[in-house]
Write an enzyme that holds these catalytic residues in place. Structure first.
Site, PDB file in Angstrom:
ATOM      1  N   GLU A 142       0.817  -1.208   0.000  1.00 45.67           N
ATOM      2  CA  GLU A 142       0.000   0.000   0.000  1.00 45.67           C
ATOM      3  C   GLU A 142       0.850   1.257   0.000  1.00 45.67           C
ATOM      4  O   GLU A 142       1.920   1.303   0.625  1.00 45.67           O
ATOM      5  CB  GLU A 142      -0.936   0.001   1.222  1.00 45.67           C
ATOM      6  CG  GLU A 142      -1.971  -1.107   1.109  1.00 45.67           C
ATOM      7  CD  GLU A 142      -3.101  -1.031   2.131  1.00 45.67           C
ATOM      8  OE1 GLU A 142      -4.196  -1.497   1.789  1.00 45.67           O
ATOM      9  OE2 GLU A 142      -2.900  -0.544   3.252  1.00 45.67           O
TER      10      GLU A 142
ATOM     11  N   CYS B 292       3.625   8.311   0.913  1.00 47.34           N
ATOM     12  CA  CYS B 292       4.101   7.365   1.920  1.00 47.34           C
ATOM     13  C   CYS B 292       4.208   6.001   1.239  1.00 47.34           C
ATOM     14  O   CYS B 292       3.219   5.490   0.712  1.00 47.34           O
ATOM     15  CB  CYS B 292       3.082   7.335   3.061  1.00 47.34           C
ATOM     16  SG  CYS B 292       3.397   6.054   4.262  1.00 47.34           S
TER      17      CYS B 292
ATOM     18  N   CYS C 179       5.621  -7.294   7.306  1.00 47.04           N
ATOM     19  CA  CYS C 179       6.675  -6.741   8.150  1.00 47.04           C
ATOM     20  C   CYS C 179       7.197  -7.830   9.062  1.00 47.04           C
ATOM     21  O   CYS C 179       6.436  -8.677   9.524  1.00 47.04           O
ATOM     22  CB  CYS C 179       6.124  -5.586   8.992  1.00 47.04           C
ATOM     23  SG  CYS C 179       7.402  -4.697   9.910  1.00 47.04           S
TER      24      CYS C 179
ATOM     25  N   CYS D 124       5.121  -4.990  16.015  1.00 41.79           N
ATOM     26  CA  CYS D 124       4.719  -3.961  16.974  1.00 41.79           C
ATOM     27  C   CYS D 124       3.226  -4.137  17.246  1.00 41.79           C
ATOM     28  O   CYS D 124       2.430  -4.254  16.321  1.00 41.79           O
ATOM     29  CB  CYS D 124       5.011  -2.577  16.403  1.00 41.79           C
ATOM     30  SG  CYS D 124       6.760  -2.344  15.999  1.00 41.79           S
TER      31      CYS D 124
ATOM     32  N   CYS E  81       0.158  -1.984  15.577  1.00 46.64           N
ATOM     33  CA  CYS E  81       0.193  -1.677  14.137  1.00 46.64           C
ATOM     34  C   CYS E  81      -0.403  -2.825  13.327  1.00 46.64           C
ATOM     35  O   CYS E  81      -0.058  -3.989  13.559  1.00 46.64           O
ATOM     36  CB  CYS E  81       1.653  -1.446  13.741  1.00 46.64           C
ATOM     37  SG  CYS E  81       1.916  -1.229  11.976  1.00 46.64           S
TER      38      CYS E  81
ATOM     39  N   CYS F 221      -1.626   6.274   9.994  1.00 46.03           N
ATOM     40  CA  CYS F 221      -0.472   5.579  10.570  1.00 46.03           C
ATOM     41  C   CYS F 221      -0.903   4.323  11.305  1.00 46.03           C
ATOM     42  O   CYS F 221      -1.813   4.352  12.101  1.00 46.03           O
ATOM     43  CB  CYS F 221       0.237   6.499  11.568  1.00 46.03           C
ATOM     44  SG  CYS F 221       1.355   7.621  10.776  1.00 46.03           S
TER      45      CYS F 221
END
Length: 344
Positions: free
Chosen positions: A92, A105, A112, A116, A119, A338
């Protein structure tokens, strides 16, 4: 023999290849320009290349197709695109317009490898790194959308999408080299920011290599125990190691450092937490502290603090002369804010 990605050949290799096939240096220049400045998606579409050369190249090489898979526009003008890579994986990218700039962005990994806990991308496994040419493609595709929708080109690039940029170091820097090239999109390095969850060794490496990019550290807690709870990476890259690496980075590069701190209700939003943040910021040459609103992610127990709690936190930082800014989320209604990027 499977075809190879022609964009993975550096200019000297392209030149050698073209000469070996019996064509002139001039044709290597035309080929390179087609690949990197016109961003042509097919070898056959590069004008001024002899047909015989195109046929030879097409037999052994290909240009990976990167396409916009889906596009959503937020009420606030933010645009999120899901982008399909040549092997079917989705990443994305987000366009964030303001009166003075258009920021893109971009994602550096499919999924990933860090998990975390606040997220959405952290819930996905890392499938692979995004190649440098695919990072460039994201910017090129989103730049044409920015021109269509806002009537202006991208001015800033942030590596804050899916993935940890410093765990895909070579590809990220390879993309930066192409994006800053004056014959291409010519984006100034000082308008580019790499955001990291904090890999001390790679932060130092950026400094040693005198990379002219700004750095944003996703801090989110200025206390090792708390940071360990929400960011597993802290167990091997604690706050002391990070502050030393950030100082080294700044001494070598003189680039700006931003701290990112997302407020989580009842976890890191008290005045005592703010004091720890003030103490950490005093140890590092910090240009700005971005205090972020938390954006709800399914599967986490975190909540956004009440408005007055967030305001009190920021006021306390200001009283202690910390250059802090409460950043309002953009694109929440399309899960583009975010921490919300996830293409399952």
């Amino acid at each position: 023999v499977p075809q190879k990605n022609i964009r993975h050949l550096a200019y000297p290799q392209l030149e050698r290849l073209v000469l070996e096939l019996g064509f002139r240096k001039l044709h290597a220049q035309t080929l390179y320009k087609g690949l990197w400045y016109r961003h042509t998606q097919q070898l056959e579409q590069i004008p001024e290349l002899p047909e015989a050369l195109t046929a030879e190249l097409s037999a052994h090489f290909f240009i990976p197709a990167t396409q916009v898979h889906q596009m959503q526009k937020s009420a606030d003008g933010t645009i999120k695109c899901s982008i399909r890579l040549h092997d079917g994986h989705l990443i994305e990218g987000v366009l964030i317009p303001t009166d003075t700039r258009v920021t893109v962005c971009v994602s550096s990994q499919v999924g990933c490898s860090l998990s975390c806990s606040f997220c959405a991308t952290g819930f996905m496994e890392r499938k692979r790194n995004v190649d440098f040419d695919e990072i460039v493609d994201q910017v090129v595709l989103l730049n044409s959308i920015a021109l269509d929708h806002y009537g202006k080109a991208i001015s800033n690039v942030v590596f804050m999408g899916m993935g940890e940029p410093l765990l895909n170091y070579q590809n990220v820097l390879g993309a930066v080299a192409k994006l800053t090239d004056q014959r291409g999109l010519s984006i100034a390095p000082k308008r580019m920011t790499i955001s990291t969850a904090g890999i001390a060794k790679m932060i130092r490496k950026l400094g040693e290599e005198r990379v002219k990019l700004n750095l944003a550290l996703s801090l989110h807690a200025a206390n090792d125990d708390k940071r360990n709870k929400i960011m597993g990476i802290n167990e091997t890259n604690n706050l002391e190691a990070l502050s030393a690496a950030l100082n080294e980075f700044h001494q070598q590069s003189r680039n700006e450092i931003t701290l990112e701190y997302v407020l989580l209700e009842g976890f890191n939003d008290t005045i005592a937490d703010a004091d720890e943040l003030i103490a950490f910021a005093a140890k590092v040459p910090v240009h700005l502290v971005n205090i972020l609103e938390y954006n709800a992610v399914a599967g986490t127990e975190f909540q956004k603090p009440r408005e007055e709690v967030m305001q009190a936190f920021v006021r306390h930082l200001h009283r202690h002369h910390v250059n802090a800014h409460l950043r309002r989320s953009r694109g929440k209604d399309i899960d583009a804010a975010c921490g919300q990027l996830a293409n399952g």
